[in-house]
Motif scaffolding. Structure first.
Motif, PDB file in Angstrom:
ATOM      1  N   MET A   1       0.816  -1.196   0.000  1.00 56.86           N
ATOM      2  CA  MET A   1       0.000   0.000   0.000  1.00 56.86           C
ATOM      3  C   MET A   1       0.861   1.262   0.000  1.00 56.86           C
ATOM      4  SD  MET A   1      -3.045  -1.240  -0.148  1.00 56.86           S
ATOM      5  CE  MET A   1      -4.045   0.177   0.033  1.00 56.86           C
ATOM      6  N   GLN A   2       2.147   1.106  -0.083  1.00 54.61           N
ATOM      7  CA  GLN A   2       3.028   2.267  -0.070  1.00 54.61           C
ATOM      8  C   GLN A   2       2.933   3.089  -1.352  1.00 54.61           C
ATOM      9  OE1 GLN A   2       6.784   0.504   0.596  1.00 54.61           O
ATOM     10  NE2 GLN A   2       6.979  -0.378  -1.435  1.00 54.61           N
ATOM     11  N   TYR A   3       2.362   2.497  -2.403  1.00 54.25           N
ATOM     12  CA  TYR A   3       2.240   3.200  -3.674  1.00 54.25           C
ATOM     13  C   TYR A   3       0.843   3.793  -3.873  1.00 54.25           C
ATOM     14  CZ  TYR A   3       6.624   0.870  -4.653  1.00 54.25           C
ATOM     15  OH  TYR A   3       7.920   0.437  -4.589  1.00 54.25           O
ATOM     16  N   TYR A   4       0.040   3.847  -2.804  1.00 59.14           N
ATOM     17  CA  TYR A   4      -1.317   4.379  -2.865  1.00 59.14           C
ATOM     18  C   TYR A   4      -1.504   5.447  -1.796  1.00 59.14           C
ATOM     19  CZ  TYR A   4      -2.721   0.520  -5.877  1.00 59.14           C
ATOM     20  OH  TYR A   4      -2.845  -0.357  -6.920  1.00 59.14           O
ATOM     21  N   GLU A   5      -2.400   6.391  -2.086  1.00 62.13           N
ATOM     22  CA  GLU A   5      -2.801   7.368  -1.080  1.00 62.13           C
ATOM     23  C   GLU A   5      -4.307   7.247  -0.873  1.00 62.13           C
ATOM     24  OE1 GLU A   5      -1.882  11.294  -2.380  1.00 62.13           O
ATOM     25  OE2 GLU A   5      -3.209  11.227  -4.096  1.00 62.13           O
ATOM     26  N   VAL A   6      -4.735   7.493   0.360  1.00 59.01           N
ATOM     27  CA  VAL A   6      -6.139   7.328   0.718  1.00 59.01           C
ATOM     28  C   VAL A   6      -6.918   8.577   0.341  1.00 59.01           C
ATOM     29  CG1 VAL A   6      -7.737   6.877   2.615  1.00 59.01           C
ATOM     30  CG2 VAL A   6      -5.461   5.860   2.645  1.00 59.01           C
ATOM     31  N   GLU A   7      -8.047   8.352  -0.322  1.00 55.77           N
ATOM     32  CA  GLU A   7      -8.973   9.443  -0.630  1.00 55.77           C
ATOM     33  C   GLU A   7     -10.032   9.487   0.463  1.00 55.77           C
ATOM     34  OE1 GLU A   7     -10.413   8.849  -4.583  1.00 55.77           O
ATOM     35  OE2 GLU A   7      -8.498   9.363  -5.493  1.00 55.77           O
ATOM     36  N   PRO A   8     -10.793  10.556   0.572  1.00 52.46           N
ATOM     37  CA  PRO A   8     -11.825  10.634   1.620  1.00 52.46           C
ATOM     38  C   PRO A   8     -12.819   9.470   1.519  1.00 52.46           C
ATOM     39  CG  PRO A   8     -11.530  12.762   0.577  1.00 52.46           C
ATOM     40  CD  PRO A   8     -10.701  11.776  -0.201  1.00 52.46           C
ATOM     41  N   ILE A  92     -17.230   3.156   1.741  1.00 52.37           N
ATOM     42  CA  ILE A  92     -16.402   2.905   0.569  1.00 52.37           C
ATOM     43  C   ILE A  92     -15.118   3.712   0.714  1.00 52.37           C
ATOM     44  CG2 ILE A  92     -16.245   3.052  -1.937  1.00 52.37           C
ATOM     45  CD1 ILE A  92     -19.348   3.074  -1.948  1.00 52.37           C
ATOM     46  N   GLU A  93     -13.990   3.015   0.728  1.00 55.09           N
ATOM     47  CA  GLU A  93     -12.691   3.675   0.781  1.00 55.09           C
ATOM     48  C   GLU A  93     -12.019   3.503  -0.573  1.00 55.09           C
ATOM     49  OE1 GLU A  93     -10.622   3.659   5.029  1.00 55.09           O
ATOM     50  OE2 GLU A  93     -10.916   1.665   4.212  1.00 55.09           O
ATOM     51  N   LEU A  98      -0.171   6.174  -6.740  1.00 52.70           N
ATOM     52  CA  LEU A  98       0.824   7.232  -6.914  1.00 52.70           C
ATOM     53  C   LEU A  98       1.558   7.082  -8.244  1.00 52.70           C
ATOM     54  CD1 LEU A  98       2.294   7.286  -3.293  1.00 52.70           C
ATOM     55  CD2 LEU A  98       0.653   8.876  -4.301  1.00 52.70           C
ATOM     56  N   LEU A  99       1.553   5.866  -8.774  1.00 55.75           N
ATOM     57  CA  LEU A  99       2.176   5.590 -10.074  1.00 55.75           C
ATOM     58  C   LEU A  99       1.091   5.467 -11.134  1.00 55.75           C
ATOM     59  CD1 LEU A  99       4.731   2.892  -8.870  1.00 55.75           C
ATOM     60  CD2 LEU A  99       5.138   5.344  -9.187  1.00 55.75           C
ATOM     61  N   LYS A 100       1.357   5.951 -12.325  1.00 52.60           N
ATOM     62  CA  LYS A 100       0.341   5.985 -13.385  1.00 52.60           C
ATOM     63  C   LYS A 100      -0.048   4.597 -13.880  1.00 52.60           C
ATOM     64  CE  LYS A 100       1.627  10.527 -15.039  1.00 52.60           C
ATOM     65  NZ  LYS A 100       2.184  11.332 -16.091  1.00 52.60           N
ATOM     66  N   GLU A 101       0.853   3.634 -13.837  1.00 55.96           N
ATOM     67  CA  GLU A 101       0.556   2.314 -14.387  1.00 55.96           C
ATOM     68  C   GLU A 101      -0.280   1.434 -13.451  1.00 55.96           C
ATOM     69  OE1 GLU A 101       4.685   2.413 -12.659  1.00 55.96           O
ATOM     70  OE2 GLU A 101       3.804   3.483 -14.297  1.00 55.96           O
ATOM     71  N   MET A 102      -0.595   1.911 -12.262  1.00 53.50           N
ATOM     72  CA  MET A 102      -1.377   1.136 -11.299  1.00 53.50           C
ATOM     73  C   MET A 102      -2.848   1.559 -11.333  1.00 53.50           C
ATOM     74  SD  MET A 102       1.297   1.173  -8.158  1.00 53.50           S
ATOM     75  CE  MET A 102       0.690  -0.241  -7.298  1.00 53.50           C
ATOM     76  N   ASP A 103      -3.723   0.623 -10.983  1.00 53.20           N
ATOM     77  CA  ASP A 103      -5.165   0.880 -10.957  1.00 53.20           C
ATOM     78  C   ASP A 103      -5.588   1.326  -9.559  1.00 53.20           C
ATOM     79  OD1 ASP A 103      -5.448   0.076 -13.600  1.00 53.20           O
ATOM     80  OD2 ASP A 103      -5.754  -2.030 -13.048  1.00 53.20           O
ATOM     81  N   PRO A 104      -6.642   2.143  -9.477  1.00 55.04           N
ATOM     82  CA  PRO A 104      -7.148   2.516  -8.153  1.00 55.04           C
ATOM     83  C   PRO A 104      -7.820   1.313  -7.476  1.00 55.04           C
ATOM     84  CG  PRO A 104      -8.495   3.486  -9.885  1.00 55.04           C
ATOM     85  CD  PRO A 104      -7.345   2.819 -10.555  1.00 55.04           C
ATOM     86  N   ILE A 105      -7.818   1.318  -6.153  1.00 55.77           N
ATOM     87  CA  ILE A 105      -8.426   0.241  -5.365  1.00 55.77           C
ATOM     88  C   ILE A 105      -9.607   0.817  -4.601  1.00 55.77           C
ATOM     89  CG2 ILE A 105      -8.084  -1.400  -3.485  1.00 55.77           C
ATOM     90  CD1 ILE A 105      -5.142  -1.493  -4.230  1.00 55.77           C
ATOM     91  N   GLU A 106     -10.719   0.068  -4.619  1.00 59.30           N
ATOM     92  CA  GLU A 106     -11.920   0.475  -3.898  1.00 59.30           C
ATOM     93  C   GLU A 106     -12.294  -0.633  -2.912  1.00 59.30           C
ATOM     94  OE1 GLU A 106     -15.233   2.711  -5.906  1.00 59.30           O
ATOM     95  OE2 GLU A 106     -16.237   0.809  -5.500  1.00 59.30           O
ATOM     96  N   VAL A 107     -12.452  -0.288  -1.646  1.00 60.30           N
ATOM     97  CA  VAL A 107     -12.786  -1.256  -0.603  1.00 60.30           C
ATOM     98  C   VAL A 107     -14.146  -0.889  -0.022  1.00 60.30           C
ATOM     99  CG1 VAL A 107     -12.083  -2.232   1.611  1.00 60.30           C
ATOM    100  CG2 VAL A 107     -10.347  -1.555  -0.042  1.00 60.30           C
TER     101      VAL A 107
END
Length: 151
Positions: A1-8, A92-93, A98-107
């Protein structure tokens, strides 16, 4: 998860709030992680003392704290009427990469919600979750000791 940032975080209520929680002068007491039980109880007792109905609400891990507060308030106020509503909400989180080649994650998570409505005046008995105080509708029994003296 170091390559992701949390959205509201978004919350979506699945069950609509019942209309009996729209009483006039209703005081809502939101139980959160940082609030102490004694402060919540003090606030509830202060509002009940002047005759206002209260609603103690707990979400997720705070449902047990909300129940604890309600039980302590019931112990101190013997003639309370109560309606308990248990439901759940979906949170929903979203994690943005942070990198362009990665997909967003929704939990998505289903989180329990409890709402405990307490009032000194009688509430509608037909509502699911209704509880009257112990002596409601009963004739008071007189206790008499062995010598015939009323206690």
């Amino acid at each position: 998860m170091q390559y992701y940032e949390v959205e509201p975080t978004l919350s979506h209520s699945i069950d609509p709030e019942p209309e009996y929680f729209d009483l006039p002068n209703l005081t809502r007491i939101q139980v959160t992680q940082g609030k102490q039980v004694r402060n919540l109880i003090h606030m509830a007792m202060r509002h009940l003392k002047i005759g206002k109905p209260i609603c103690i609400e707990g979400l997720g891990r705070e449902t047990s704290k909300a129940i604890t507060c309600a039980e302590i308030v019931k112990k101190n106020h013997k003639k309370l009427f109560q309606i308990t509503n248990v439901s759940h909400t979906t949170t929903i989180e979203t994690f943005a990469p942070l990198l362009k080649e990665m997909d967003p994650i929704e939990v998505r998570r289903s989180v329990p919600v409890i709402k405990i409505l307490m009032s000194l005046t009688a509430l509608d008995e037909g509502i699911p979750g209704y509880q009257a105080h112990r002596n409601y509708g009963q004739k008071s029994k007189k206790l008499i000791n062995e010598s015939g003296i009323e206690l």
